[in-house]
Design an enzyme around this catalytic site. Structure first.
Site, short mmCIF file in Angstrom:
data_model
loop_
_atom_site.label_atom_id
_atom_site.label_comp_id
_atom_site.label_asym_id
_atom_site.label_seq_id
_atom_site.Cartn_x
_atom_site.Cartn_y
_atom_site.Cartn_z
CB CYS A 202 0.13 -8.06 2.98
SG CYS A 202 -0.84 -9.03 3.38
CG HIS B 196 -4.02 -5.06 4.81
ND1 HIS B 196 -3.64 -4.95 3.45
CD2 HIS B 196 -3.67 -5.88 5.12
CE1 HIS B 196 -2.54 -5.56 3.38
NE2 HIS B 196 -2.34 -6.46 4.19
CB CYS C 75 4.01 -8.97 7.57
SG CYS C 75 2.86 -8.27 8.26
#
Length: 401
Positions: free
Chosen positions: A88, A357, A387
């Protein structure tokens, strides 16, 4: 070391999983945003030393993704490129790597790129070259498998990131109602920004070919204007069968998405010589690791480190961009920091739950958004953090130029 500035952060719209951008491979999304980057900035591609590309779900259709994307976009053969994966945090890591090259004098101008087409994430086999035994070959879904193996054999995660999110729910005592309320806030902020045209300056339209002709996608597909507490409350928890107290749903978690984003990283002096207009200055950054099952709160030590290195605190920030992997992990981080979930500085235009995302592109998508948020809010300092599955987090402090 030399000072680093960011110019022309741009992004494509974010598409839903299997949605408007599903027919566009990651290479084409990357090519589209790189061409727009050159056109809007006026940057001579021959001045670019390299393209650092972030991608979480690559295939051998475009190995060394940064190099392939640069060539596809018409950069000269002298432009180098590679790809990286910090899950991520990959998009922000591309910016950080580019900054380190510029700071040390190894490069003068680097393009940081992030691209992901989760709609086209591959299915794969690792047994095929040894021959077929039994009924056939096992094909692994890259999306699912990546979440199960991200922390290696010593930290198995058979329930993926959702299981880790439920762990935070138990440890922090965060209710389903609080998660859904935060998700609703995210959608409302993203829809308001979309409706007001706040995203327009950072967006690059994508042409999608079709049997009946081309379609132009020029707005994010994931924000939902019809989201309500009632509709969110009606969604079933993803782990409801194994955990009667489960609270994480598709509505209070980030999506699986498609997008690309990019930015120019260079020195103020080189930017002036090339006629570029920097928007941000990189003040500091920090990376942290923690227990993989608690990866959702890893932004706490990462952000604390980046803020300490910049010599500032949360009170000094005008924008806090914390990626919303799950509502519960955002709420857990806020609890550790002592911040309110309705803080107007927090994701003023939405984030992962509402915008989406697209793993490799998210960090640069967030950068493009915060670069335009700061002047709109008459702000000066911003924190970007997220995160990372497997027990990591990345954070950076940016200053408006």
């Amino acid at each position: 070391m030399r000072e680093v500035v960011i110019a022309s952060p741009l992004r494509t719209p974010v598409g839903r999983f299997g949605g408007a951008l599903a027919a566009v491979p990651a290479t084409k999304l990357a090519e589209t945003v790189l061409i727009a980057l050159l056109e809007r900035s006026g940057l001579d591609p021959a001045a670019v030393d390299g393209v650092i590309a972030a991608q979480g779900y690559p295939s051998m259709e475009a190995p060394a993704f940064g190099r392939v994307a640069a060539l596809d976009a018409g950069f000269p053969v002298t432009t180098t490129g590679y790809q990286l994966d910090r899950r991520c945090g990959s998009g922000l890591q591309a910016v950080v790597n580019a900054a380190m090259e510029v700071q040390t004098g190894a490069s003068e101008v680097v393009v940081a790129l992030g691209a992901e087409s989760m709609s086209n994430a591959p299915f794969y086999t690792v047994e095929g070259r040894r021959g077929i035994v039994g009924a056939g070959l096992m094909l692994h879904d890259a999306l699912t498998r990546g979440r199960e193996t991200v922390a290696g054999r010593r930290f198995p995660s058979p329930e993926g990131n959702v299981g880790a999110a439920e762990r935070l729910r138990r440890d922090y005592g965060i209710s389903r109602e609080a998660q859904d309320a935060f998700a609703l806030q995210s959608h409302r902020r993203a829809v308001a920004a979309q409706s007001s045209g706040a995203f327009d300056a950072e967006l690059v339209p994508v042409t999608v070919p079709g049997r009946k002709g081309d379609t132009i996608v020029d707005r994010d597909e994931h924000p939902r204007a019809d989201t309500s507490l009632e509709s969110l409350a009606g969604l079933r928890p993803m782990l409801g069968r194994s955990d009667p107290d489960a609270t994480v749903t598709a509505g209070n978690a980030s999506g699986q998405n498609d997008a690309a984003a990019a930015a120019i990283v260079t020195t103020p002096e080189r930017a002036a010589a090339l006629g570029l207009t920097p928007m941000l200055r990189l003040r500091s950054w920090g990376v942290a690791g923690n227990e993989p099952a608690l990866f959702g709160v890893a932004p706490v030590p990462a952000a604390n480190l980046a803020l300490a290195r910049a010599g500032v605190g949360f009170a000094d920030l005008d924008v806090i961009e914390l990626n919303e992997a799950f509502a519960v992990q955002v709420l857990a981080c806020l609890a550790d920091w002592g911040l309110d979930a309705e803080d107007p500085r927090l994701n003023p235009r939405g984030s992962g739950i509402s915008i989406g995302h697209p793993i490799g592109a998210t960090g640069l998508r967030m950068l493009a958004t915060l670069a335009h948020e700061l002047p709109a809010l008459d702000g000066n300092l911003a924190l970007e953090t997220m995160c990372i599955g497997g027990g990591q987090a990345l954070a950076a402090v940016f200053e408006r130029v």
